[in-house]
Write a protein that holds these residues in place. Structure first.
Motif, PDB file in Angstrom:
ATOM      1  N   TYR A   5       0.819  -1.208   0.000  1.00  0.00           N
ATOM      2  CA  TYR A   5       0.000   0.000   0.000  1.00  0.00           C
ATOM      3  C   TYR A   5       0.858   1.266   0.000  1.00  0.00           C
ATOM      4  CZ  TYR A   5      -4.416  -2.512   0.739  1.00  0.00           C
ATOM      5  OH  TYR A   5      -5.520  -3.297   0.595  1.00  0.00           O
ATOM      6  N   GLU A   6       1.916   1.267   0.803  1.00  0.00           N
ATOM      7  CA  GLU A   6       2.786   2.441   0.855  1.00  0.00           C
ATOM      8  C   GLU A   6       3.425   2.686  -0.508  1.00  0.00           C
ATOM      9  OE1 GLU A   6       4.474   5.736   2.862  1.00  0.00           O
ATOM     10  OE2 GLU A   6       2.899   4.356   3.518  1.00  0.00           O
ATOM     11  N   ARG A   7       3.827   1.607  -1.168  1.00  0.00           N
ATOM     12  CA  ARG A   7       4.495   1.740  -2.462  1.00  0.00           C
ATOM     13  C   ARG A   7       3.546   2.070  -3.609  1.00  0.00           C
ATOM     14  NH1 ARG A   7       8.501  -3.506  -2.838  1.00  0.00           N
ATOM     15  NH2 ARG A   7      10.236  -2.685  -1.603  1.00  0.00           N
ATOM     16  N   THR A   8       2.326   1.553  -3.552  1.00  0.00           N
ATOM     17  CA  THR A   8       1.434   1.687  -4.715  1.00  0.00           C
ATOM     18  C   THR A   8       0.346   2.744  -4.554  1.00  0.00           C
ATOM     19  OG1 THR A   8      -0.020  -0.095  -3.926  1.00  0.00           O
ATOM     20  CG2 THR A   8       1.792  -0.715  -5.403  1.00  0.00           C
ATOM     21  N   LEU A   9      -0.044   3.036  -3.336  1.00  0.00           N
ATOM     22  CA  LEU A   9      -1.139   3.990  -3.142  1.00  0.00           C
ATOM     23  C   LEU A   9      -0.647   5.404  -2.853  1.00  0.00           C
ATOM     24  CD1 LEU A   9      -3.700   1.833  -1.114  1.00  0.00           C
ATOM     25  CD2 LEU A   9      -3.581   2.221  -3.582  1.00  0.00           C
ATOM     26  N   ARG A  10       0.600   5.542  -2.449  1.00  0.00           N
ATOM     27  CA  ARG A  10       1.167   6.872  -2.207  1.00  0.00           C
ATOM     28  C   ARG A  10       2.086   7.233  -3.362  1.00  0.00           C
ATOM     29  NH1 ARG A  10       0.181   8.493   3.027  1.00  0.00           N
ATOM     30  NH2 ARG A  10       0.091   6.862   4.585  1.00  0.00           N
ATOM     31  N   PRO A  11       2.050   8.484  -3.781  1.00  0.00           N
ATOM     32  CA  PRO A  11       3.015   8.918  -4.796  1.00  0.00           C
ATOM     33  C   PRO A  11       4.438   8.763  -4.254  1.00  0.00           C
ATOM     34  CG  PRO A  11       1.303  10.571  -4.445  1.00  0.00           C
ATOM     35  CD  PRO A  11       1.124   9.536  -3.383  1.00  0.00           C
ATOM     36  N   GLN A  12       5.374   8.549  -5.148  1.00  0.00           N
ATOM     37  CA  GLN A  12       6.774   8.315  -4.768  1.00  0.00           C
ATOM     38  C   GLN A  12       7.282   9.355  -3.766  1.00  0.00           C
ATOM     39  OE1 GLN A  12       8.652   5.671  -5.826  1.00  0.00           O
ATOM     40  NE2 GLN A  12      10.351   6.320  -4.543  1.00  0.00           N
ATOM     41  N   GLY A  13       7.021  10.614  -4.011  1.00  0.00           N
ATOM     42  CA  GLY A  13       7.508  11.673  -3.142  1.00  0.00           C
ATOM     43  C   GLY A  13       6.825  11.751  -1.789  1.00  0.00           C
ATOM     44  N   LYS A  14       5.719  11.039  -1.619  1.00  0.00           N
ATOM     45  CA  LYS A  14       4.965  11.072  -0.357  1.00  0.00           C
ATOM     46  C   LYS A  14       5.194   9.831   0.504  1.00  0.00           C
ATOM     47  CE  LYS A  14       2.308  14.738  -1.436  1.00  0.00           C
ATOM     48  NZ  LYS A  14       2.051  15.892  -0.635  1.00  0.00           N
ATOM     49  N   GLN A  15       5.934   8.869  -0.034  1.00  0.00           N
ATOM     50  CA  GLN A  15       6.186   7.659   0.737  1.00  0.00           C
ATOM     51  C   GLN A  15       7.081   7.983   1.926  1.00  0.00           C
ATOM     52  OE1 GLN A  15       7.544   4.492  -1.837  1.00  0.00           O
ATOM     53  NE2 GLN A  15       5.873   4.849  -3.281  1.00  0.00           N
ATOM     54  N   HIS A  16       6.744   7.416   3.057  1.00  0.00           N
ATOM     55  CA  HIS A  16       7.446   7.712   4.308  1.00  0.00           C
ATOM     56  C   HIS A  16       8.484   6.617   4.568  1.00  0.00           C
ATOM     57  CE1 HIS A  16       8.052   9.732   8.059  1.00  0.00           C
ATOM     58  NE2 HIS A  16       7.675   8.684   8.764  1.00  0.00           N
ATOM     59  N   GLN A  17       9.740   6.922   4.284  1.00  0.00           N
ATOM     60  CA  GLN A  17      10.812   5.927   4.377  1.00  0.00           C
ATOM     61  C   GLN A  17      10.977   5.341   5.780  1.00  0.00           C
ATOM     62  OE1 GLN A  17      12.041   4.740   1.576  1.00  0.00           O
ATOM     63  NE2 GLN A  17      13.029   3.172   2.798  1.00  0.00           N
ATOM     64  N   PRO A  18      10.900   6.138   6.857  1.00  0.00           N
ATOM     65  CA  PRO A  18      11.009   5.531   8.196  1.00  0.00           C
ATOM     66  C   PRO A  18       9.914   4.492   8.461  1.00  0.00           C
ATOM     67  CG  PRO A  18      11.400   7.880   8.337  1.00  0.00           C
ATOM     68  CD  PRO A  18      10.930   7.610   6.930  1.00  0.00           C
TER      69      PRO A  18
END
Length: 196
Positions: free
Chosen positions: A106-119
């Motif tokens: 979900y983090e990878r596919t539903l959020r735009p690349q720039g909005k993904q939260h790496q932590p």
């Protein structure tokens, strides 16, 4: 009875394979919670997969609760006569692996690349590895003869993780789980229940 949801969900697939192993007759409706939201909501307004519609029309959700119901009406069981804590622990670990894989997807596919939260991704990835490390340590407990709920849930979880996050969890890191899952996937009930 009807099982609603796509087989790319490990929770739906877990229930479908269990129903087959128990010899239960059911209709599978492959509806997506995303693409078929409106149609799905006509059956279950919450749009939760899996959804089981019992013969009397009751709507059940959550794979564990659905399996508890199925076990109650079945002549056979995929659980030991007494629910040993180790059995429940292994099922819980496999379900946690499913949950953490879903969170990564979900983090990878539903959020735009720039909005993904790496932590957050790092935390979830650490949890996913922790679940699979424990399952790998206990791989001697998994068998295809007899195939029980611990085995079904673990094999389904592994296949799901490999399909969607093979870059995170590799067979080389968890070879005994990979070997067991391959053995389970060759069984008729798994073959006849392919991921959508």
């Amino acid at each position: 009875m009807q099982l609603i949801g796509m087989l790319d969900s490990p929770y739906v697939r877990r229930v479908a394979i269990s129903l087959k192993r128990l010899g239960m007759t059911f209709e599978h409706r492959s509806l997506s919670v995303f693409r078929d939201f409106e149609e799905f909501s006509q059956v279950n307004p919450i749009v939760k997969a899996p959804t089981l519609v019992t013969d009397d029309g009751t709507i059940l959700m959550d794979s564990t609760l659905i399996l508890q119901y199925i076990e109650g009406i079945s002549a056979t069981s995929l659980m030991p006569e007494t629910s040993h804590p180790q059995t429940l622990r292994l099922i819980g670990l496999a379900l946690m692996a499913c949950d953490k894989t879903v969170q990564i997807v979900y983090e990878r596919t539903l959020r735009p690349q720039g909005k993904q939260h790496q932590p957050w991704l790092e935390r979830v990835t650490t949890q996913l590895h922790a679940a699979y490390e424990q399952l790998e340590k206990n791989a001697h407990n998994f068998t295809c003869d007899p195939l029980m709920q611990t085995d079904i849930t673990t094999a389904v979880a592994w296949r799901f993780t490999q399909l969607y996050t093979a870059d995170v969890i590799t067979p080389e890191t968890y070879p005994r789980l990979a070997a067991f899952s391959a053995q389970a996937e060759a069984l008729p009930d798994f073959i006849s229940t392919p991921i959508d």
